[in-house]
Design an enzyme around this catalytic site. Structure first.
Site, short mmCIF file in Angstrom:
data_model
loop_
_atom_site.label_atom_id
_atom_site.label_comp_id
_atom_site.label_asym_id
_atom_site.label_seq_id
_atom_site.Cartn_x
_atom_site.Cartn_y
_atom_site.Cartn_z
N ASN A 8 2.37 0.59 6.52
CA ASN A 8 1.62 0.79 7.55
C ASN A 8 0.70 -0.54 7.74
O ASN A 8 -0.09 -0.68 7.06
CB ASN A 8 0.78 2.01 7.29
CG ASN A 8 -0.34 2.34 8.54
OD1 ASN A 8 -0.22 1.48 9.59
ND2 ASN A 8 -1.16 3.27 8.28
N LYS A 10 -1.04 -1.28 10.03
CA LYS A 10 -2.16 -0.86 10.86
C LYS A 10 -2.35 -2.09 12.21
O LYS A 10 -1.45 -2.24 12.58
CB LYS A 10 -3.38 -0.92 10.13
CG LYS A 10 -3.28 -0.08 8.81
CD LYS A 10 -4.53 0.53 8.39
CE LYS A 10 -4.29 1.28 7.09
NZ LYS A 10 -5.27 1.96 6.53
N HIS A 94 -2.51 10.19 11.24
CA HIS A 94 -3.31 9.29 10.21
C HIS A 94 -4.74 9.34 10.25
O HIS A 94 -5.28 9.80 11.46
CB HIS A 94 -2.85 7.54 10.59
CG HIS A 94 -3.40 6.89 9.41
ND1 HIS A 94 -4.89 6.45 9.15
CD2 HIS A 94 -2.82 6.39 8.40
CE1 HIS A 94 -5.00 5.86 8.25
NE2 HIS A 94 -3.69 5.72 7.50
N GLU A 96 -7.29 7.36 10.32
CA GLU A 96 -7.89 6.63 11.25
C GLU A 96 -7.63 7.38 12.71
O GLU A 96 -8.69 6.93 13.58
CB GLU A 96 -7.62 5.23 11.05
CG GLU A 96 -7.91 4.74 9.89
CD GLU A 96 -7.31 3.50 9.24
OE1 GLU A 96 -6.14 2.96 9.69
OE2 GLU A 96 -7.22 3.24 7.92
N GLU A 165 -2.87 11.40 1.97
CA GLU A 165 -3.59 10.11 2.02
C GLU A 165 -5.11 10.64 2.00
O GLU A 165 -5.88 10.91 3.06
CB GLU A 165 -3.38 9.39 3.28
CG GLU A 165 -2.10 8.85 3.47
CD GLU A 165 -2.02 7.31 4.28
OE1 GLU A 165 -1.44 6.67 3.88
OE2 GLU A 165 -2.73 7.49 5.36
N GLY A 171 -7.84 2.08 2.03
CA GLY A 171 -8.47 0.59 2.28
C GLY A 171 -9.88 0.60 1.50
O GLY A 171 -10.53 -0.29 1.93
N SER A 209 -4.54 2.98 -0.91
CA SER A 209 -4.88 1.86 -1.98
C SER A 209 -3.69 1.88 -2.84
O SER A 209 -3.89 1.48 -4.30
CB SER A 209 -6.11 1.83 -2.51
OG SER A 209 -7.19 1.76 -1.79
#
Ligand code: PGA
Length: 247
Positions: A8, A10, A94, A96, A165, A171, A209
Site C-alpha cells: 500500500n 499510500k 483503510h 486512514e 490492521e 505506521g 508495521s
C-alpha cells in the site's frame, strides 16, 4: 493456498521513483515467486504501473474506489475506471479513510460491492484503535466492520480479501505480536465461515508495521494468509524480503 503480499504505497511516489521501485521489484521476482504479489498505488499512476507490470508476477490495484457507479461525484474514481487500467484489487475501508474521510461501515460495504461488480477484489480493512483495544472491544469492533460488508455482499463473500490492521500498529513501528494478530484472525475466520456456504478460504492479511524482520513470524500463523504492507513496500529490497518470507 498462496499467500498474498500487497503493498500500500499510500500518498507516496513519482513517475521516476515508481519506475525504479517497480523495475527492482519485477527484477527481483524474475527468478520465480511462490506468493501472489500486488501493489496498490495512487490512482494517477495506474497507467504507468500497468505498463511496467504487465507480463510480470506483480498485479496492481487502487487504494480506494467510489461507492457510486458513475455520476456527479467530483474527485471520485469508479470501479469501472479502475478496471480499464487492469486493476485486480482495490483497498476499501483503510483506517486512514475511515479516520480522515469519514467513511462509515456502510460506505465501505458499498465500495466493496462496487469493486466486486467490476470483477475487482476488494481488500476490506478492519481494525481497532488503541483505545478500543484497551477497553477490550477489539473483537466487537472488527466483527462490526466486517459484518457490514458481509451484509451487502453475502452472495460473493468468498471473493473478498480481508485485512486486519490494528490502527495502533499502522505506521507506528509497533506491530501486533503474532499471537495477538492470530487471535483476531481466528475471530474473523469464524465470522467468514459462518457467513459463507462456499468452502473457499477467504484470505485474511495482517497489516500494521509488517517488515522484513517480523514478517516470517506473522506469516507462520495458521490464519494469516498474507500481508498489507505500507512503508516497507516502498523499499524494493525489503518488500522482496517479505515476499520471500511468504513463499
Ligand atoms: P504500515 O502501513 O506498514 O506502514 O504500518 C500498513 C497499512 O496502512 O496498510
Amino acid at each position: 493456498m498462496r499467500k498474498l503480499i500487497a503493498g500500500n504505497w499510500k500518498m507516496h511516489g513519482s513517475l521516476a521513483d515508481n519506475e525504479a521501485l517497480l523495475r527492482a521489484l519485477c527484477g527481483g521476482l524474475a527468478a520465480g515467486v511462490h506468493a501472489d504479489v500486488a501493489v496498490c498505488v495512487p490512482a494517477p499512476y495506474l497507467a504507468q504501473v500497468q505498463a511496467l507490470c504487465t507480463g510480470s508476477p506483480v498485479t496492481w490495484g487502487a487504494q480506494d474506489v467510489s461507492a457510486h457507479e458513475a455520476g456527479p461525484y467530483t474527485g471520485e474514481v469508479s470501479a469501472s475506471m479502475l478496471r480499464d487500467f487492469g486493476c485486480r484489487w482495490a483497498i476499501v475501508g483503510h483506517s486512514e479513510r475511515r479516520q480522515y474521510h469519514g467513511e462509515t461501515d456502510e460506505i465501505v460495504a458499498r465500495k466493496a460491492q462496487q469493486a466486486l461488480a467490476c470483477g475487482i477484489t476488494p481488500i476490506v480493512c478492519v481494525g481497532e484503535t488503541e483505545a478500543e483495544r484497551a477497553q477490550g472491544d477489539t473483537e466487537i469492533v472488527v466483527k462490526r466492520q466486517l459484518a457490514a460488508v458481509i451484509h451487502v455482499v453475502r452472495h460473493c463473500i468468498s471473493e473478498i480479501v480481508v485485512a486486519y490492521e490494528p490502527v495502533w500498529a499502522i505506521g507506528t513501528g509497533r506491530t501486533a505480536t503474532p499471537e495477538q494478530a492470530q487471535a483476531v484472525h481466528a475471530v474473523l475466520r469464524a465470522q467468514l465461515r459462518a457467513a459463507s456456504a462456499s468452502e473457499r478460504r477467504v484470505r485474511i492479511l495482517y497489516g500494521g508495521s509488517m517488515n522484513a524482520g517480523n514478517a516470517a513470524a506473522l506469516l507462520a500463523q495458521p490464519d494469516i494468509d498474507g500481508g498489507l504492507i505500507g512503508s516497507a513496500s516502498l523499499r524494493a529490497h525489503e518488500f522482496l524480503q517479505i515476499i520471500a518470507a511468504a513463499s
